[in-house]
Design a protein around this motif. Structure first.
Motif, short mmCIF file in Angstrom:
data_model
loop_
_atom_site.label_atom_id
_atom_site.label_comp_id
_atom_site.label_asym_id
_atom_site.label_seq_id
_atom_site.Cartn_x
_atom_site.Cartn_y
_atom_site.Cartn_z
N THR A 58 0.82 -1.22 0.00
CA THR A 58 0.00 0.00 0.00
C THR A 58 0.85 1.27 0.00
OG1 THR A 58 -0.15 -0.16 2.42
CG2 THR A 58 -1.97 -1.08 1.13
N ASP A 59 2.15 1.15 0.28
CA ASP A 59 3.03 2.31 0.26
C ASP A 59 3.64 2.55 -1.12
OD1 ASP A 59 2.72 2.96 2.98
OD2 ASP A 59 4.17 1.41 3.54
N SER A 60 3.41 1.63 -2.03
CA SER A 60 3.98 1.74 -3.36
C SER A 60 3.34 2.89 -4.15
CB SER A 60 3.80 0.43 -4.13
OG SER A 60 4.21 0.58 -5.47
N LYS A 61 4.18 3.61 -4.88
CA LYS A 61 3.69 4.70 -5.75
C LYS A 61 3.56 4.24 -7.20
CE LYS A 61 3.81 7.57 -2.27
NZ LYS A 61 4.28 6.63 -1.25
N SER A 62 3.80 2.96 -7.43
CA SER A 62 3.69 2.41 -8.77
C SER A 62 2.25 2.49 -9.26
CB SER A 62 4.15 0.96 -8.77
OG SER A 62 3.67 0.27 -9.90
N PRO A 63 2.02 3.07 -10.45
CA PRO A 63 0.66 3.12 -10.99
C PRO A 63 0.02 1.74 -11.10
CG PRO A 63 2.10 4.57 -12.23
CD PRO A 63 2.98 3.79 -11.30
N ASN A 69 -4.53 -2.51 -6.53
CA ASN A 69 -5.16 -2.45 -5.21
C ASN A 69 -6.59 -1.92 -5.30
OD1 ASN A 69 -3.37 -3.59 -3.36
ND2 ASN A 69 -2.19 -1.71 -3.17
N LEU A 70 -6.79 -0.91 -6.14
CA LEU A 70 -8.14 -0.38 -6.34
C LEU A 70 -9.07 -1.47 -6.87
CD1 LEU A 70 -7.31 3.13 -7.83
CD2 LEU A 70 -8.53 2.70 -5.68
N LYS A 71 -8.55 -2.26 -7.78
CA LYS A 71 -9.35 -3.34 -8.36
C LYS A 71 -9.68 -4.40 -7.31
CE LYS A 71 -9.37 -6.60 -12.26
NZ LYS A 71 -8.59 -7.11 -13.42
N ILE A 72 -8.68 -4.76 -6.48
CA ILE A 72 -8.89 -5.78 -5.43
C ILE A 72 -9.94 -5.30 -4.43
CG2 ILE A 72 -7.83 -6.96 -3.46
CD1 ILE A 72 -5.17 -6.87 -5.07
N ILE A 73 -9.79 -4.05 -3.95
CA ILE A 73 -10.72 -3.52 -2.94
C ILE A 73 -12.13 -3.39 -3.52
CG2 ILE A 73 -11.22 -1.57 -1.42
CD1 ILE A 73 -8.13 -1.03 -1.46
#
Length: 359
Positions: A58-63, A69-73
């Motif tokens: 969650t700390d990653s700035k990778s697009p 993560n948005l897709k998983i949540i």
């Protein structure tokens, strides 16, 4: 109510313990799921039969990571029919805030620390989001430093788990107890801002006195090797004992006489609450959060940050005055029962959840 608790990790720490406690309290009448990157406390969720979903860093700035993560949540929210997301980390709150634009769920954030960083990110994330703070100091911090609305923030003091079925006590700790040593503990993740090197200096100076005082450190973290070297280089192996992580702190506390909290920053630390529940007084730094738990002269003492001599003075006063110590032990239990009990914690969260869902 279908609730998603979401955080960056599920390691051994105060935030994660709060998630476990909330899950235990809420699961009887609600569906609970948890999403984090993972960690050691996942097994606690397994024992509760609570489903855990894994996120990417969650700390990653990778697009790519952010989109993933948005897709998983988003999938969790839809498949589990989530009514309420309770986030415990700024980045996971930001993820869920974005997703709330396209999904019908309510979002709450809990702020566990008196933070001073990432002002723009914090304002962007928490603006117009209902927030729970674990102390009044954390609430004032968000209002004064981040310009958030006080009316949107509610303080709910933490509680802790007072029972643990793991009764195995550290052999070194038990040995100190058998020798009738006065044992002083530092319990935390081993990071600099917890004041671990102040604790070591306090122990070093007191070790020069002819007393039955011994020091134990419970926890692990990035400073562990440096601490081991400090103990060795200062020949303190007979005075300071590094015990590692313990999953049953409550039971270990039964063998501890006094707890020190030398932190420079906190929200509302769980260690004093755990200590008070077992009748163990605390000497802590006079910082936000801690000074809402430790009542100076009643269940412990408050000392300025980095005041080594102040800590030593209070330790020796308690050690040399058994009547004062015994009264503080009784007061510690009293403060726990009045301010930090489980029932209050549950009721206040349910009331807050209900108020958000009915808006």
């Amino acid at each position: 109510m279908n609730i998603l608790y979401i955080n960056n990790v599920m390691d051994v720490g105060g935030v994660e313990k709060c998630i476990i406690k909330l899950s235990k309290l809420m699961r009887a009448n609600n569906k609970i799921v948890v999403a984090t990157v993972g960690g050691k406390l996942e097994k606690e969720l397994d024992l509760l039969n609570i489903k855990h979903y894994n996120l990417l860093n969650t700390d990653s700035k990778s697009p790519y990571t952010i989109l993933k993560n948005l897709k998983i949540i988003n999938k969790i929210i839809k498949e589990e029919k989530i009514d309420l997301v309770h986030s415990h980390h700024r980045m996971t709150t930001l993820y869920c805030k974005l997703l709330s634009k396209i999904n019908n769920f309510k979002l709450i954030h809990t702020q566990h620390l008196c933070i001073e960083d990432k002002i723009r990110l914090t304002k962007l994330t928490l603006k117009n989001i209902p927030v729970i703070t674990v102390s009044n100091s954390a609430k004032e911090n968000l209002v004064m430093k981040y310009g958030l609305s006080k009316s949107n923030i509610k303080t709910i003091y933490n509680t802790i788990e007072t029972t643990n079925n793991d009764y195995e006590i550290d052999k070194q700790l038990k040995n100190l107890n058998d020798k009738d040593m006065f044992t002083i503990a530092h319990i935390s993740r081993l990071v600099d801002y917890k004041g671990i090197y102040d604790y070591l200096e306090i122990a070093k100076q007191i070790s020069k006195k002819d007393t039955n005082i011994r020091f134990v450190i419970i926890g692990s973290g990035p400073e562990e090797e440096n601490i081991k070297n400090y103990i060795k280089n200062n020949n303190l192996q007979e005075h300071i004992f590094l015990l590692g992580n313990k999953s049953n702190i409550i039971n270990q506390l039964k063998y501890i006489n006094l707890v020190l909290l030398c932190s420079y920053i906190e929200g509302l630390p769980l260690v004093p609450i755990e200590s008070f529940s077992q009748g163990v007084p605390v000497i802590g730094t006079n910082i936000g959060g801690t000074n809402e738990e430790v009542i100076h002269g009643k269940n412990g003492y408050l000392v300025d940050t980095k005041d080594i001599n102040g800590f030593i003075e209070k330790i020796m006063f308690i050690y040399e005055n058994k009547d004062v110590y015994d009264e503080m032990k009784e007061n510690s239990l009293e403060v726990y029962n009045e301010k930090f009990n489980e029932e209050q914690y549950y009721i206040k969260h349910i009331e807050f959840y209900s108020s958000i869902l009915t808006k």
